[in-house]
Scaffold this motif. Structure first.
Motif, PDB file in Angstrom:
ATOM      1  N   ALA A 173      58.512  39.255  77.763  1.00  0.00           N
ATOM      2  CA  ALA A 173      57.440  38.049  78.041  1.00  0.00           C
ATOM      3  C   ALA A 173      57.898  36.776  78.158  1.00  0.00           C
ATOM      4  N   GLU A 174      58.120  35.820  79.554  1.00  0.00           N
ATOM      5  CA  GLU A 174      58.187  34.018  79.458  1.00  0.00           C
ATOM      6  C   GLU A 174      56.650  33.828  79.798  1.00  0.00           C
ATOM      7  N   GLY A 175      56.949  32.255  79.691  1.00  0.00           N
ATOM      8  CA  GLY A 175      55.976  31.614  80.383  1.00  0.00           C
ATOM      9  C   GLY A 175      56.577  29.828  79.419  1.00  0.00           C
ATOM     10  N   SER A 176      55.597  28.952  79.174  1.00  0.00           N
ATOM     11  CA  SER A 176      55.787  27.828  78.759  1.00  0.00           C
ATOM     12  C   SER A 176      54.468  27.234  78.163  1.00  0.00           C
ATOM     13  N   LEU A 177      54.511  25.917  77.495  1.00  0.00           N
ATOM     14  CA  LEU A 177      53.821  25.431  76.979  1.00  0.00           C
ATOM     15  C   LEU A 177      54.336  23.786  76.811  1.00  0.00           C
ATOM     16  N   ILE A 178      53.063  23.377  77.646  1.00  0.00           N
ATOM     17  CA  ILE A 178      53.078  22.054  78.205  1.00  0.00           C
ATOM     18  C   ILE A 178      52.625  20.677  77.196  1.00  0.00           C
ATOM     19  N   LEU A 179      54.047  20.307  75.893  1.00  0.00           N
ATOM     20  CA  LEU A 179      53.142  19.142  75.294  1.00  0.00           C
ATOM     21  C   LEU A 179      53.458  18.035  75.495  1.00  0.00           C
ATOM     22  N   GLU A 180      52.269  17.138  75.335  1.00  0.00           N
ATOM     23  CA  GLU A 180      51.997  16.055  75.382  1.00  0.00           C
ATOM     24  C   GLU A 180      52.311  15.098  74.093  1.00  0.00           C
ATOM     25  N   PRO A 181      52.487  13.489  74.586  1.00  0.00           N
ATOM     26  CA  PRO A 181      52.852  12.977  73.568  1.00  0.00           C
ATOM     27  C   PRO A 181      51.234  13.355  72.644  1.00  0.00           C
ATOM     28  N   PHE A 182      51.090  12.323  71.485  1.00  0.00           N
ATOM     29  CA  PHE A 182      50.282  11.905  70.228  1.00  0.00           C
ATOM     30  C   PHE A 182      50.019  10.726  70.364  1.00  0.00           C
ATOM     31  N   SER A 183      48.826  10.802  70.660  1.00  0.00           N
ATOM     32  CA  SER A 183      47.646   9.809  70.906  1.00  0.00           C
ATOM     33  C   SER A 183      46.429   9.815  69.156  1.00  0.00           C
ATOM     34  N   CYS A 184      46.036   8.605  69.343  1.00  0.00           N
ATOM     35  CA  CYS A 184      45.048   8.776  68.160  1.00  0.00           C
ATOM     36  C   CYS A 184      44.240   8.948  68.985  1.00  0.00           C
ATOM     37  N   ASN A 185      43.771   8.131  70.200  1.00  0.00           N
ATOM     38  CA  ASN A 185      42.442   8.208  71.098  1.00  0.00           C
ATOM     39  C   ASN A 185      42.444   9.221  72.219  1.00  0.00           C
ATOM     40  N   ALA A 186      43.453  10.064  72.179  1.00  0.00           N
ATOM     41  CA  ALA A 186      43.667  10.959  73.120  1.00  0.00           C
ATOM     42  C   ALA A 186      44.070  11.989  72.825  1.00  0.00           C
ATOM     43  N   VAL A 187      43.352  13.422  73.002  1.00  0.00           N
ATOM     44  CA  VAL A 187      44.001  14.829  72.318  1.00  0.00           C
ATOM     45  C   VAL A 187      43.573  15.620  73.710  1.00  0.00           C
ATOM     46  N   THR A 188      44.200  16.590  73.762  1.00  0.00           N
ATOM     47  CA  THR A 188      44.582  18.078  74.892  1.00  0.00           C
ATOM     48  C   THR A 188      44.527  19.134  74.134  1.00  0.00           C
ATOM     49  N   ALA A 189      43.889  20.272  74.375  1.00  0.00           N
ATOM     50  CA  ALA A 189      43.717  21.127  73.100  1.00  0.00           C
ATOM     51  C   ALA A 189      43.321  22.234  73.969  1.00  0.00           C
ATOM     52  N   GLN A 190      43.399  23.596  73.624  1.00  0.00           N
ATOM     53  CA  GLN A 190      42.818  24.790  74.378  1.00  0.00           C
ATOM     54  C   GLN A 190      42.366  25.801  72.263  1.00  0.00           C
ATOM     55  N   ARG A 191      41.485  26.370  72.748  1.00  0.00           N
ATOM     56  CA  ARG A 191      41.008  27.228  72.054  1.00  0.00           C
ATOM     57  C   ARG A 191      40.834  28.335  72.163  1.00  0.00           C
ATOM     58  N   THR A 192      41.808  29.240  72.518  1.00  0.00           N
ATOM     59  CA  THR A 192      41.847  30.549  72.870  1.00  0.00           C
ATOM     60  C   THR A 192      41.798  31.504  72.279  1.00  0.00           C
ATOM     61  N   GLY A 193      41.603  31.551  70.299  1.00  0.00           N
ATOM     62  CA  GLY A 193      41.650  32.087  70.005  1.00  0.00           C
ATOM     63  C   GLY A 193      40.463  32.222  69.281  1.00  0.00           C
ATOM     64  N   ASN A 194      39.635  32.928  67.553  1.00  0.00           N
ATOM     65  CA  ASN A 194      39.009  32.827  67.156  1.00  0.00           C
ATOM     66  C   ASN A 194      39.013  31.278  65.884  1.00  0.00           C
ATOM     67  N   GLU A 195      40.304  30.300  66.191  1.00  0.00           N
ATOM     68  CA  GLU A 195      39.761  29.200  65.816  1.00  0.00           C
ATOM     69  C   GLU A 195      38.359  28.392  65.703  1.00  0.00           C
ATOM     70  N   SER A 196      38.757  27.271  64.541  1.00  0.00           N
ATOM     71  CA  SER A 196      37.909  26.228  65.605  1.00  0.00           C
ATOM     72  C   SER A 196      37.660  25.285  67.492  1.00  0.00           C
ATOM     73  N   LYS A 197      35.811  25.688  67.245  1.00  0.00           N
ATOM     74  CA  LYS A 197      35.161  25.084  68.418  1.00  0.00           C
ATOM     75  C   LYS A 197      35.877  23.684  68.548  1.00  0.00           C
ATOM     76  N   VAL A 198      35.674  23.353  67.201  1.00  0.00           N
ATOM     77  CA  VAL A 198      35.648  21.927  67.386  1.00  0.00           C
ATOM     78  C   VAL A 198      37.246  21.318  67.707  1.00  0.00           C
ATOM     79  N   VAL A 199      37.151  20.188  68.610  1.00  0.00           N
ATOM     80  CA  VAL A 199      38.236  19.281  68.742  1.00  0.00           C
ATOM     81  C   VAL A 199      38.289  17.552  69.195  1.00  0.00           C
ATOM     82  N   ALA A 200      38.934  17.410  68.052  1.00  0.00           N
ATOM     83  CA  ALA A 200      38.452  15.888  67.483  1.00  0.00           C
ATOM     84  C   ALA A 200      39.858  15.144  67.530  1.00  0.00           C
ATOM     85  N   THR A 201      39.471  13.298  68.020  1.00  0.00           N
ATOM     86  CA  THR A 201      40.638  12.326  67.666  1.00  0.00           C
ATOM     87  C   THR A 201      40.953  11.881  65.699  1.00  0.00           C
ATOM     88  N   CYS A 202      41.665  11.329  66.106  1.00  0.00           N
ATOM     89  CA  CYS A 202      41.763  10.773  64.976  1.00  0.00           C
ATOM     90  C   CYS A 202      40.714  10.323  63.858  1.00  0.00           C
TER      91      CYS A 202
END
Length: 343
Positions: free
Chosen positions: A177-206
């Protein structure tokens, strides 16, 4: 496909914002070993974009769809170092095993089946015996440290059974099974995230006291049915009054609508900005929707949110951080997402 909605916020003092489709090795006419890998019946996983310093989780199922029990089932998840051979249905050879993910990126499993998995830059799960029509299910989490470099990473999940990758004869023993992961650079004031599992729905900057945070932080709680967000805080946009506190916060939540409720938390380090404590009951949050429609949300006691479904409501408070600084914390709930600031 829903396009991201864009809204903006502000607060003021009155009077003073993994993987692509999974491909399964073809089944030969006399093949009695059939395996699918994915998060759905069609053997596919979501396309994933995530910021360094964040993580992404998704369900992974290995299903024995054939008529016989299979043995010595082994799953490996990691980087695909030979994507041109097996992608897009061009399975011209036995799929090769994945290799280690790039520096700063690790993969781990959770859930009932995770006890047979290790973790690290390459994950191996010794599934063992899988009866006909049975499935092995785990949640896969890919963690990217702040040091992870921006890149598009080819990913692969490979399952071997029986002869462990010997596909000679009528039976297929290796499935990819194949696909890809797009990694964006780290920034304390910007975050791109997905919450597709059972993890917390909170997404936060630094955190607000992080030296790279610029004296402001923000978080959003994704509605339960939504999974993807791009969150930015401390945006230096024009202030509509002379009493804006901190910068604008923006959240683009894919697929949101006015029927969704988004909870926001904005924190500002008043001490670091040389500001005194404002009159909290006179603070106002300014929120802009997709059409730039503006809503002012007063933070008076009578406008505190009564429930998790309330909108255009909120409250303000202050606390002392471990470094002795006074932190202003504003919590508001709005319909949809967008941009906001404290005025």
């Amino acid at each position: 496909m829903h396009r991201p909605r864009h809204h903006r916020f502000a607060v003021s003092v009155m009077g003073l914002g993994l993987i692509a489709g999974l491909l399964v090795s073809p089944v030969l006419a006399a093949d009695t070993r059939r395996v699918t890998i994915g998060s759905a019946a069609d053997g596919s996983l979501p396309v994933v974009t995530v910021s360094a310093g964040e993580s992404i989780s998704f369900p992974l199922t290995v299903a024995n769809t054939g008529p016989q029990t299979i043995n010595n089932v082994l799953l490996k998840v990691g980087r695909d170092d030979d994507p041109a051979v097996e992608k897009n249905g061009a399975a011209t050879k036995v799929p090769t095993a994945p290799v280690a993910l790039p520096a700063g990126v690790t993969v781990a499993a959770s859930g009932a089946g995770a006890s047979v998995c290790d973790s690290g830059a390459l994950m191996t799960c010794a599934i063992g015996t899988l009866r006909s029509k049975a499935a092995y299910v785990i949640t896969v989490t890919i963690n990217a440290s702040r040091a992870a470099s921006a890149a598009t990473v080819d990913l692969k999940a490979v399952v071997t059974v029986a002869e462990i990758g010997n596909d000679n004869g009528a039976n297929t023993d290796t499935f990819a099974a194949e696909g890809s992961l797009i990694l964006e650079p780290f920034s304390c004031n910007a975050v791109t995230a997905q919450r597709t599992g059972n993890e917390s729905k909170v997404v936060a900057t630094c955190g607000v006291t992080d030296p790279e945070a610029g004296a402001q932080s923000a978080s959003v709680v994704l509605p339960s049915s939504l999974t993807s967000v791009a969150l930015k805080d401390n945006l230096l946009t024009a202030c509509p009054t002379t009493t804006c506190i901190g910068g604008q916060v923006q959240a683009d939540i894919t697929g949101d609508s006015t029927s969704d409720v988004v909870a926001w938390t904005i924190e500002v380090d008043l001490t670091a900005l040389g500001l005194g404590t404002p009159n909290l009951t006179k603070l106002v949050v300014q929120h802009f929707d997709d059409q730039d429609g503006e809503t002012l949300i007063p933070l008076t006691r009578k406008n505190a949110c009564k429930s998790a479904t309330s909108t255009d409501c909120g409250a303000a408070s202050t606390y002392t951080a471990t470094n002795g600084h006074t932190i202003l914390m504003v919590v508001v709930q709005t319909a949809g997402n967008g941009k906001t600031r404290i005025l």
